[in-house]
Design an enzyme around this catalytic site. Structure first.
Site, mmCIF file in Angstrom:
data_model
loop_
_atom_site.group_PDB
_atom_site.id
_atom_site.type_symbol
_atom_site.label_atom_id
_atom_site.label_comp_id
_atom_site.label_asym_id
_atom_site.label_seq_id
_atom_site.Cartn_x
_atom_site.Cartn_y
_atom_site.Cartn_z
ATOM 1 N N ASP A 160 7.791 11.474 6.472
ATOM 2 C CA ASP A 160 7.794 10.048 5.991
ATOM 3 C C ASP A 160 7.486 9.669 4.402
ATOM 4 O O ASP A 160 6.974 10.702 3.978
ATOM 5 C CB ASP A 160 6.820 9.014 6.812
ATOM 6 N N GLU A 161 8.318 8.853 4.125
ATOM 7 C CA GLU A 161 7.891 8.518 2.232
ATOM 8 C C GLU A 161 8.718 9.609 1.761
ATOM 9 O O GLU A 161 7.759 9.959 0.981
ATOM 10 C CB GLU A 161 7.080 8.095 2.358
ATOM 11 N N GLN A 199 13.191 3.281 -4.208
ATOM 12 C CA GLN A 199 11.717 3.238 -3.877
ATOM 13 C C GLN A 199 10.776 4.083 -4.292
ATOM 14 O O GLN A 199 9.869 3.731 -3.712
ATOM 15 C CB GLN A 199 11.405 2.336 -1.917
ATOM 16 N N ARG A 244 10.698 -7.749 -1.196
ATOM 17 C CA ARG A 244 9.242 -7.845 -0.695
ATOM 18 C C ARG A 244 9.509 -9.458 0.012
ATOM 19 O O ARG A 244 9.075 -9.878 0.948
ATOM 20 C CB ARG A 244 8.845 -7.515 -1.529
ATOM 21 N N LYS A 255 12.413 1.555 9.115
ATOM 22 C CA LYS A 255 12.317 3.399 9.877
ATOM 23 C C LYS A 255 11.252 3.440 10.137
ATOM 24 O O LYS A 255 11.372 4.636 11.220
ATOM 25 C CB LYS A 255 12.195 3.914 8.313
ATOM 26 N N THR A 256 9.685 3.397 10.306
ATOM 27 C CA THR A 256 8.995 3.067 11.548
ATOM 28 C C THR A 256 8.998 3.272 13.514
ATOM 29 O O THR A 256 8.872 4.070 13.535
ATOM 30 C CB THR A 256 7.368 2.096 10.358
#
Length: 720
Positions: free
Chosen positions: A223-224, A256, A625, A35-36
């Site tokens: 973002d987020e 998330q 993770r 995503k970044t």
């Protein structure tokens, strides 16, 4: 970087995100989907392909770390003379910048300052005094939560002032809130939630100022987005203006969303689809982090949350190793199993330890892990938290115990003289220190002197100091001939620490502190048992048989050993230990998630608040993770709340697909045989003479040098 290269090395969905024409976009980006990368390239695409002015771009994140990462990486795609015009930062930094310019219109002074949570709590304490409200009846944490939630829900959907129907309303707390606002105004300060609230009000009641920023920021990227609260959503809606052809680009993952306890509303993602015009949703489902088995397990787990924007992670990676589910006998067996796996997979193979992480739901779970890691000489680092014996609540109770044991311990005296609050302030403490310096006395001796010479203290200070001295004397008398765990349990209670934390234990922070205090009692029990086992050991035979003194010394030595262990290791070559919340955004080759039991994960608070969905999302975050290897552990028995309990496996384990997991038990992980050489931490090397199965346990008769012992298999450390 040339615009033609902006789509290089992207998958088809990533290319679609970067190159989509200007429109309102919701990018549902799964864990490890890049995503970044697409966010950065989208900004470059807007400039080079859509001919958007750099100053028209507003990119907002939730942490300074994320903002710095964006700024660092975007320089490879944007020319130097253009990147400075792009506004990249957090919600709070953006608000601060605008409020500094329009402080008068916002109702602030030119030199307003921002206060942190510590200052906020001090304000609340002052207000409670002013209103003649007792601290013991009003939890500061609960008041602070009320104030913050009030601000986050300040306006309803029609921009009218907050109404009581959508929020728990309390007349006393509301009165405190009014006093809090007045105190902030008098002292010319605002808190972090005020930043967003003042900015929102500034724009709402000053359309000419709002218009300036609506005209400028025609491309808003966030973002987020799943972490936004209600007020942040309203602020975004206010800044958006169709007449200026504003477009919003949101990146988030409802799976998330794990910060509901601090105001985040995952529902904002669903609201955006309804409230904004012609929103296009693009799913980023290809994962570049984990093996197929890990992703299958994550997908199956999260599918049990019904209210979600459905997506399914996938990868070109092979199936990889099955996910191990280890059933431990107890928390020590759980920790030892993990330590052995780390020794085998990392230390013996000389692989950097920072490729491995141990995750847990609550900080108190780290205590046994720390102890076992030290015994196995495995260096570790607590990420996003402090070590068990360095935690504030643990330091407080240990200080009580040290002062009880030694009245002349000045450090312990000073730390706890006003903990819990007992009206012994800085002025009184300074008088005690003055007498101590003048007559070369310890702080305890100085206090005794002051109680005999009443002229130095006013009545309230005198009585408060006397109560404290009498409390310590009582605690000292009370510990005689009692087991260590009882000494600690009663000292926690009689000192007032238990009441201080327990009165608001339904907040996550104090709930963890209570659990840490309980874990200290468990540590005392373990220490007592080990001392009895080792009573014939040369070292133990030659030290003073005072369990309390020995325990206090051990707590210091343990902390010192940890620090020395850290110093002597290569930089970053530690096992990473952290809560699952702290692990968000990180990745590791191998991950262990411990304590997968009902009441621990999911935790008890989620039962009360009926918030199992967020706990499941947290489990999803933990699972994703892992890159190559994932192990989940739970125990058959666990020592909690001062007693041994039978554990129930977490429902999240039951929700994993059977074809992706491999179950291992403490009963079958060791194939013992007669004549096998084993090692025990206290008795050393031995040989197995007999094997017996008793219910769910393995009992071994072992010959050590000159003695024979029957020992349960979970107490065996190494075997050959």
């Amino acid at each position: 970087m040339k615009s033609l290269n902006l789509l290089k090395n992207l998958n088809n969905k990533q290319k679609e995100v970067v190159s989509e024409i200007r429109k309102n976009l919701l990018i549902l980006a799964g864990a490890g989907s890049g995503k970044t990368l697409v966010l950065i390239r989208r900004i470059a695409w807007l400039i080079y392909k859509e001919n958007c002015a750099p100053k028209s771009i507003l990119a907002m994140t939730f942490t300074n770390k994320a903002a710095l990462e964006l700024k660092k990486r975007i320089k490879f795609f944007i020319k130097n003379d253009q990147k400075n015009d792009i506004w990249i930062g957090t919600f709070h930094s953006f608000a601060y910048y605008i409020l500094r310019i329009y402080y008068l219109e916002a109702g602030l002074t030119q030199n307003f300052q921002i206060i942190d949570i510590f200052d906020q709590k001090n304000f609340i304490k002052r207000i409670l005094k002013k209103l003649y409200l007792q601290d013991k009846n009003y939890s500061i944490d609960n008041i602070l939560k009320y104030i913050n939630n009030f601000k986050n829900n300040f306006f309803n959907k029609n921009n009218n002032y907050f109404n009581k129907q959508n929020f728990f309303y309390d007349p006393i707390f509301s009165k405190i809130y009014i006093e809090y606002k007045n105190l902030c105004k008098i002292t010319e300060v605002i808190d972090f939630n005020d930043l967003i609230l003042y900015l929102y009000k500034l724009f709402l009641y000053n359309p000419h100022i709002l218009k300036i920023y609506q005209q400028r920021f025609k491309n808003i990227l966030i973002d987020e987005f799943q972490d936004t609260n209600d007020l942040q959503y309203k602020f975004i809606s206010l800044l958006y203006n169709k007449s200026y052809n504003t477009k919003i680009f949101l990146v988030g993952d409802d799976d998330q969303s794990i910060y509901g306890w601090r105001g985040a509303q995952v529902e904002n993602m669903y609201r955006f689809l309804k409230d904004f015009d012609k929103v296009k949703t693009i799913l980023l489902e290809q994962n570049y982090r984990s093996t197929s088995n890990i992703l299958k397990a994550a997908n199956e787990l999260i599918s049990h949350n019904n209210t979600r924007l459905k997506k399914k992670l996938w990868t070109h990676e092979n199936d990889g190793r099955l996910i191990y589910i280890y059933t431990a006998f107890n928390e020590f067996d759980e920790a030892k199993y993990i330590a052995k796996q780390i020794y085998k997979n990392f230390i013996k193979k000389n692989i950097e330890l920072n490729n491995c992480a141990i995750l847990y739901r609550n900080n108190f779970q780290s205590r046994i892990l720390e102890e076992v890691m030290l015994k196995f000489a495995i260096p570790y680092k607590i990420y996003g938290g402090v070590r068990f014996f360095e935690r504030q609540e643990i330091k407080y109770i240990l200080s009580y115990l040290r002062l009880i044991s030694n009245y002349n311990d000045d450090n312990s005296f000073e730390r706890i003289i006003n903990i819990p609050k007992r009206n012994i302030g800085e002025k009184t403490l300074n008088i005690i220190k003055y007498i101590s310096k003048k007559y070369l006395l310890t702080l305890w001796e100085s206090s005794i002197y002051l109680l005999k010479n009443k002229k130095y203290l006013n009545t309230m200070s005198f009585n408060s100091l006397k109560k404290f001295i009498n409390l310590i004397k009582f605690l000292k008398k009370n510990i005689k001939n009692k087991p260590l765990s009882i000494i600690i349990k009663e000292t926690i209670k009689d000192s007032g620490l238990w009441e201080m934390y327990n009165k608001s234990c339904f907040t996550e922070k104090n709930f963890n502190k209570i659990n840490n205090l309980k874990e200290l009692i468990n540590a005392a029990d373990d220490f007592t048992k080990n001392s009895l086992k080792n009573k014939n050991n040369f070292f133990y035979k030659n030290i003073k048989n005072n369990l309390l003194i020995n325990f206090l010394s051990q707590s210091l030595l343990l902390t010192e050993d940890i620090n020395l262990n850290k110093i002597n290791q290569k930089i970053n070559n530690y096992i990473q230990m952290m809560t699952i919340h702290a692990s968000k955004g990180l990745e590791f080759s191998e991950v262990f998630i411990i304590g997968m039991e009902e009441g621990i994960f999911p935790n008890k608070i989620s039962f009360i608040n009926q918030n199992i969905n967020e706990e499941r999302r947290l489990a999803y975050v933990g699972i994703t993770r892992a890159k190559k290897k994932l192990t989940l552990t739970y125990t058959k028995k666990r020592y909690l709340y001062g007693k041994e309990i039978n554990s129930i496996p977490s429902r999240f384990i039951q929700e994993l697909p059977e074809n992706c997991i491999k179950k291992i038990s403490y009963l079958n992980k060791k194939k013992y045989f007669i004549g096998q050489i084993i090692y025990h931490k206290n008795f050393g090397k031995g040989i197995i003479l007999k094997i017996e199965i008793i219910k769910n346990n393995i009992k071994l008769q072992i010959k050590f040098n000159k003695i024979k012992k029957w020992i349960m298999s979970n107490y065996i450390h190494f075997y050959i």
